[in-house]
Write a protein that holds these residues in place. Structure first.
Motif, short mmCIF file in Angstrom:
data_model
loop_
_atom_site.label_atom_id
_atom_site.label_comp_id
_atom_site.label_asym_id
_atom_site.label_seq_id
_atom_site.Cartn_x
_atom_site.Cartn_y
_atom_site.Cartn_z
N THR A 167 37.99 59.41 95.98
CA THR A 167 37.68 60.20 94.79
C THR A 167 36.62 59.50 93.94
N ASP A 168 36.19 60.19 92.86
CA ASP A 168 35.22 59.58 91.95
C ASP A 168 35.88 58.44 91.19
N VAL A 169 35.10 57.43 90.86
CA VAL A 169 35.63 56.28 90.12
C VAL A 169 36.17 56.70 88.74
N THR A 170 35.63 57.78 88.22
CA THR A 170 36.06 58.26 86.90
C THR A 170 37.36 59.05 86.96
N ASP A 171 37.86 59.27 88.16
CA ASP A 171 39.02 60.13 88.36
C ASP A 171 40.33 59.33 88.25
N ILE A 172 41.43 60.03 88.52
CA ILE A 172 42.74 59.38 88.55
C ILE A 172 43.25 59.34 89.99
N VAL A 173 44.25 58.53 90.24
CA VAL A 173 44.95 58.59 91.53
C VAL A 173 45.60 59.97 91.59
N PRO A 174 45.27 60.76 92.61
CA PRO A 174 45.69 62.17 92.58
C PRO A 174 47.19 62.38 92.75
N PHE A 175 47.64 63.53 92.29
CA PHE A 175 49.00 63.99 92.60
C PHE A 175 48.93 64.63 93.98
N PRO A 176 49.88 64.28 94.88
CA PRO A 176 49.80 64.80 96.25
C PRO A 176 49.60 66.31 96.31
N ALA A 179 51.12 51.60 97.06
CA ALA A 179 51.83 51.25 95.81
C ALA A 179 51.04 51.73 94.59
N LEU A 180 50.66 53.01 94.64
CA LEU A 180 49.92 53.59 93.52
C LEU A 180 50.69 54.77 92.95
N LYS A 181 50.55 54.93 91.64
CA LYS A 181 51.23 56.03 90.97
C LYS A 181 50.21 57.11 90.63
N SER A 182 50.54 58.35 90.94
CA SER A 182 49.64 59.46 90.60
C SER A 182 49.38 59.45 89.11
N GLY A 183 48.14 59.76 88.75
CA GLY A 183 47.79 59.83 87.34
C GLY A 183 47.18 58.54 86.80
N THR A 184 47.35 57.44 87.53
CA THR A 184 46.74 56.17 87.11
C THR A 184 45.22 56.29 87.19
N PRO A 185 44.50 55.88 86.16
CA PRO A 185 43.03 55.91 86.30
C PRO A 185 42.59 54.96 87.42
N ILE A 186 41.61 55.39 88.22
CA ILE A 186 41.11 54.54 89.31
C ILE A 186 40.62 53.21 88.74
#
Lengths: 160, 470
Positions: B298-307, B329-336
């Motif tokens: 994803t874009d660096v400005t994005d978040i870790v996506p929700f599945p 070990a990543l949580k959705s919604g975390t900023p990249i």
């Protein structure tokens, strides 16, 4: 061919999980086989004692060109991988080295086949009989030349 | 009838055709220590020779140590594999650039460097990233060991004719120093998926591609395989001819060859492709992978996506994303940009060339690697290393506390001692973020060299556009 299934309900099973890179140093086939599927399934070796088929989703064998991946599965006792699609290098390696049969199945067959199901595969009639569920699926026929190479027992035994 | 560049190369190498498969002549065969030993065993068993040792070139790259080479190799199995390659090359009369050669390096870095990679030629190697050489308008693809043996014995290969896939990248990038070739190819893979190119050769075309340097085109073609394609191609142009001019293995009648390449090696106007897509360069931001295949990016400005957002209604994709996030070990919604790192790797056949190191050094100059991060620069070849040292890049990296290593594949695939420990998280300029690729339990975030360099300094992923580029 009749045997039971190890099912991976997953697309994109890559060659790095089929045989992690560090084992590419191994030369002996039996040693390579000891590490088959180590990246994805620690219980693979106990399962493969009773099963000769793997069933998985799309793009099976993607990634590296390492033939060691097909060697590891074949030497562990896997006779066929049934997947919705294959990465091309894996497919070629399987056929050219006569390690195992890469069998393309449709989404319906993939969804319906469960872990431990008993299958009978007839590559002449392109039929897969699920003996556990009493279902019949069709497999995509091998292209003509692929079939000839398979029948010959690999690329080096094939005489055009 | 108008032909594509691929069809022209294919037709000119066709030896024979049977059923749907064609027998293709191979102009150049590159081999290395990992995928060749069993092929040589096969030749010996069947008392066959290498048909064209003069067209076959070997190097050691996959499992070589990147530390001091005057010391003995600690890993016995790797040492054996290198000795076996030495013996095979000697027995069969093949030129080898071994560990101590000034030309040693990653096979896809040294091929072009030595002028072994020529426009319009066919090139194979027992390595999937052979697609790299397509940047010169060569039809180049990876093969397995049985096919390596077949090429050694016959200099030919049975192939199904590949489909053609045109990817046009049009327009201008906002800033070519921060939106790099790596971002273009990661963005493309994100759009087409890991299986998007299966059975195809991709021809990259359009204004953005034309503007790229040769080394940048190599980065693009290199990762064609991550989109499932067998090969990538860029039509050669003046930049290509200039790049190869005077290199060691180019033909003696080079100017004549160039005239021929200039005339013929392009897709004809009106040639039809099996599939075409267009990407707009101005839409591309720095890319970062969050999952366990290169399309999970994803874009660096994005978040870790929700599945569910990632999967767009496809339950299989949703499940795959869930599993990937668990592994990572990543949580959705975390900023990249909030993702903290343990390791940084700048290297691999994707991004270890001189331009990559120059660009990364601009980010690093005068700064220090975060105390929480261990960072590594592994030049792609001994030549790249010498050139970089001439420019003082080694000093810039070492002053910033990067380790400056000898050339090889290194941490890209975890075959030598440069591996991640379980649970470690790495910003990597390599090509695969598969589970365990960089070591068991290791977590990989793919990105460009400038992004990785910036992440090393910050200790977490950052948007390189916000960093002072000196």
């Amino acid at each position: 061919m009749k045997s039971s299934v190890i099912k991976y309900d997953k697309d994109n099973i890559d060659t790095d999980v089929i045989l992690p890179g560090q084992y590419l140093k191994l030369h002996d086939y039996a040693e390579i086989a000891k590490h088959a599927m180590e990246g994805i399934d620690k219980n693979f070796h106990s399962k493969v004692k009773n099963a000769e088929f793997i069933v998985a989703g799309k793009n099976f064998g993607c990634g590296s060109s390492r033939e060691h991946a097909t060697i590891a599965l074949s030497q562990s006792g896997i006779k066929a991988v049934l997947a919705v699609s294959f990465a091309r290098i894996f497919y070629r390696n399987a056929v050219d080295g006569a390690f195992l049969l890469p069998i393309e199945i449709d989404e319906n067959a993939y969804k319906n086949i469960s872990d431990k199901d008993e299958l009978e595969i007839n590559t002449e009639k392109n039929k897969i009989n699920n003996l556990t569920k009493e279902q019949v699926y069709s497999m995509k026929p091998f292209p003509e030349l692929i079939k000839k190479i398979i029948d010959a027992g690999g690329l080096f035994n094939y005489k055009p | 009838m108008p032909k594509t560049l691929f069809e022209k190369i294919w037709d000119s190498h066709l030896v024979n055709k049977q059923d749907e498969r064609s027998l293709l002549y191979i102009d150049r065969h590159l081999i290395h220590e990992v995928t060749s030993p069993q092929a040589f065993d096969g030749l010996r068993t069947n008392e066959r020779k290498v048909r064209r040792p003069d067209l076959t070139i070997a190097t050691m790259d996959h499992n070589v140590p990147t530390t001091n080479r005057s010391l003995p190799i600690v890993d016995e199995m790797s040492a054996t594999q290198m000795q076996v390659l030495e013996k095979n090359c000697k027995d069969f009369g093949i030129q080898l650039f071994d560990l101590h050669s000034p030309n040693q390096g990653i096979v896809h870095v040294i091929g072009p460097e030595l002028g072994l990679t020529l426009p319009g030629s066919t090139i194979v190697c027992g390595d999937s990233h052979t697609s790299t050489h397509g940047a010169f308008g060569a039809l180049a693809f990876g093969i397995g060991t049985s096919d390596v043996e077949h090429v050694l014995a016959t200099q030919c290969l049975w192939m199904d004719k590949l489909k053609t896939f045109e990817i046009r990248v049009e327009g201008k990038r906002k800033n070519p120093h921060t939106i790099t070739a790596k971002d273009i190819i990661l963005y493309i893979i994100r759009k087409i998926g890991t299986g998007g190119g299966v059975g195809s050769v991709i021809e990259y075309r359009g204004e953005t591609i034309t503007e790229l340097t040769i080394e940048q085109r190599m980065t693009i073609c290199n990762m064609s395989i991550e989109g499932g394609a067998r090969a990538g191609l860029v039509a050669p142009d003046e930049k290509t001819f200039q790049y190869l001019q005077g290199r060691r293995f180019v033909p003696n009648n080079y100017d004549q060859c160039v005239d021929d390449w200039r005339e013929n090696l392009k897709s004809d106007p009106g040639a039809s492709f099996d599939k075409t897509i267009t990407i707009k360069a101005e839409e591309i931001a720095p890319q970062v992978s969050w999952g366990t295949n290169p399309a999970m990016t994803t874009d660096v400005t994005d978040i870790v996506p929700f599945p569910s957002d990632y999967a767009r209604g496809n339950p299989d994709e949703e499940k795959a994303a869930e599993r990937s996030l668990e592994y990572m070990a990543l949580k959705s919604g975390t900023p990249i940009t909030g993702i903290t790192l343990d390791r940084v790797f700048i290297g691999s056949c994707t991004n270890s060339r001189l331009e990559d190191l120059i660009e990364a050094s601009r980010v690093v100059k005068g700064k220090k690697v975060s105390s929480k991060v261990r960072a590594l620069v592994v030049p792609g070849s001994q030549l790249v290393k010498r050139q970089a040292e001439k420019l003082g890049l080694d000093v810039i990296f070492k002053d910033a506390n990067f380790e400056w290593r000898e050339s090889g594949c290194s941490m890209c695939l975890g075959m030598n001692p440069d591996i991640l420990a379980p649970g470690e998280r790495c910003a990597s300029t390599s090509n695969r973020n598969f589970e365990g690729r960089q070591g068991f339990g290791g977590r990989t975030h793919l990105m460009s060299p400038v992004m990785a360099a910036a992440a090393a300094i910050a200790g977490h992923i950052v948007d390189v556009r916000e960093v002072d580029l000196n």
